[in-house]
Design an enzyme around this catalytic site. Structure first.
Site, PDB file in Angstrom:
ATOM      1  CB  SER A   1      28.038  37.019  44.425  1.00  0.00           C
ATOM      2  OG  SER A   1      28.225  37.699  43.202  1.00  0.00           O
ATOM      3  CE  LYS A   2      31.673  37.791  50.771  1.00  0.00           C
ATOM      4  NZ  LYS A   2      32.756  37.174  52.340  1.00  0.00           N
ATOM      5  NE  ARG A   3      34.312  36.205  41.597  1.00  0.00           N
ATOM      6  CZ  ARG A   3      35.206  34.865  40.748  1.00  0.00           C
ATOM      7  NH1 ARG A   3      34.317  33.842  40.282  1.00  0.00           N
ATOM      8  NH2 ARG A   3      35.654  33.705  42.529  1.00  0.00           N
ATOM      9  NE  ARG A   4      27.258  40.135  38.285  1.00  0.00           N
ATOM     10  CZ  ARG A   4      25.768  40.103  37.614  1.00  0.00           C
ATOM     11  NH1 ARG A   4      25.098  39.312  37.311  1.00  0.00           N
ATOM     12  NH2 ARG A   4      25.122  41.338  37.114  1.00  0.00           N
TER      13      ARG A   4
ATOM     14  N   GLY B   1      30.171  43.393  45.415  1.00  0.00           N
ATOM     15  CA  GLY B   1      31.119  44.043  46.450  1.00  0.00           C
ATOM     16  C   GLY B   1      29.842  44.271  48.060  1.00  0.00           C
TER      17      GLY B   1
END
Length: 447
Positions: free
Chosen positions: A212-215, A217
């Protein structure tokens, strides 16, 4: 078939021009062109019409619950009684007349799908990867079609667009498998035949968490791999092997070969791991595939891929076509041209230890004699691969040393390191003037 690019941008909070630009840049780099392009946010009237049609047929209802935001979303949400939220009987059974009246007065509401209750009905579909899928309708919540602000949910917008654009196959991540039961209900309510469904294994990090983008990057951004030095065809090759394999288990494949070999039978049901660390963001298999594609592609094509890398670093790419064959076997990523072949592009070599000039089983005095002799030999040699090899081998013989003891100090003198591309090709590309200047500098270093 028709390649359609559809941007699912109805979630306004998560939709940014930066993320949209990243999608376009990534697809353009990979050469994944499209015939038609749509943004869901520009098709809201179509989505609302489908919701109104389903509502008019009594297969959906308005939910006027004041805390409607609590129940606009997923089946994981809990009711105030503590159990799983499936439906709101106080709203589900409101008469059509009362519902229309309250809506006309401007009272906010969510439009929910009226999932069949108490009938023992099962919602089923065939998945091209996971096979027959079935879920009891009683276990599916009355999911939202329209939010309280009138915006469509993912479920409604996707189905409305799938119908309008005549989508034949819906191929998406395994995490959407549970959503498909809801989508089958929407297609059925609209009196339409559902497309074929295929759900693919998820891409997960080494710790088994979903990428995921959140975890994670930039790891999940295609442009990160582009900027890291990957060839688009190698990156596609890598992506295709995440969760799929051809019948012959072959790995190095061109795009055309991947197209010809693909089948849903080859798709795995288990998640695919993308291996990376904080120190090295790129999966070793991806790097290996990239190196193999580099080695097997025509040198002229590789030169075109290397040119922007060299020029963006501020170097002159004039001699790049001559350099490429010398380094093609030595680089794994395009950006490595800047470390493997940097000495071709600079006037002054980076500092190096003069001890590097001393050949095996030799000393500083031998290194000095070798370089003096090389200066003399290269001053008159025919500056071609064959001429340079003949001149340096003759020089070694005249000094009574092995050829390797002659070549080692010369390589370090002109390249600034012991490990470098083939010597004679390197000397030829650097040219007589540069080679003589660097050997003279090395002699001074030894002194």
């Amino acid at each position: 078939g028709t390649m359609i690019l559809r941007i699912d941008d109805t979630d306004i909070e998560r939709n940014t021009e930066e993320s949209l630009r990243s999608i376009f840049d990534g697809l353009a780099w990979l050469g994944l062109d499209w015939d038609e392009q749509y943004r869901q946010s520009e098709r809201l009237a179509l989505h609302k019409k489908l919701a109104d049609d389903i509502l008019a047929r009594g297969l959906a209802y308005r939910d006027f619950t004041p805390l409607d935001a609590v129940h606009e979303g997923a089946e994981t949400e809990k009711s105030h009684t503590g159990g799983p939220w499936l439906f709101n009987p106080g709203q589900r059974e409101i008469s059509t007349e009362e519902s229309n009246h309250r809506a006309a007065l401007g009272e906010p509401f969510v439009v929910r799908f009226r999932v069949p209750r108490g009938t023992g009905e099962a919602v089923t579909f065939h998945d091209l990867v996971y096979g027959e899928q079935s879920k009891q309708a009683d276990d599916i919540e009355d999911f939202a079609l329209l939010r309280s602000n009138g915006a469509p949910t993912y479920h409604l917008a996707s189905c409305a667009d799938d119908v309008d654009l005549q989508i034949s196959h819906i191929i998406r991540g395994q995490d959407h498998l549970t959503n498909t039961f809801k989508h089958v209900l929407i297609f059925r309510a609209a009196g339409l035949e559902a497309p074929h469904f295929a759900h693919l294994p998820l891409l997960v990090a080494p710790d088994a968490s979903k990428l995921s983008k959140r975890r994670h990057g930039p790891i999940v951004s295609v442009t990160t791999w582009r900027d890291g030095g990957f060839l688009p065809e190698a990156y596609i090759n890598f992506l295709c092997l995440l969760g799929w394999s051809p019948k012959n288990d072959r790995e190095l494949m061109s795009r055309d070969e991947l197209v010809q070999a693909f089948s849903f039978e080859g798709v795995n049901r288990s998640n695919a791991v993308v291996n990376f660390t904080e120190e090295d963001p790129f999966d070793p298999k991806a790097v290996w595939l990239n190196a193999e594609h580099i080695r097997t592609m025509p040198a002229a094509a590789l030169t075109e891929q290397l040119k922007p890398v060299v020029e963006q670093a501020g170097f002159n790419s004039e001699k790049l076509a001559q350099i490429t064959p010398l380094i093609q076997e030595r680089i794994r990523l395009l950006r490595e041209v800047l470390t493997v072949a940097d000495f071709f592009f600079v006037d002054e070599l980076a500092p190096y230890d003069s001890a590097e000039l001393i050949p095996k089983k030799g000393d500083a005095a031998m290194a000095g004699r070798v370089l003096e002799k090389a200066l003399e030999a290269l001053g008159t040699a025919d500056f071609t691969h064959g001429g340079l090899e003949a001149a340096l081998r003759a020089a070694a013989e005249s000094l009574g040393i092995k050829a390797g003891q002659m070549f080692e100090p010369v390589r370090v003198a002109v390249c600034g390191r012991k490990t470098a591309p083939p010597l004679f090709g390197t000397l030829e590309v650097l040219g007589r003037e540069t080679c003589l200047k660097r050997i003279a500098t090395a002699i001074e270093k030894l002194k």
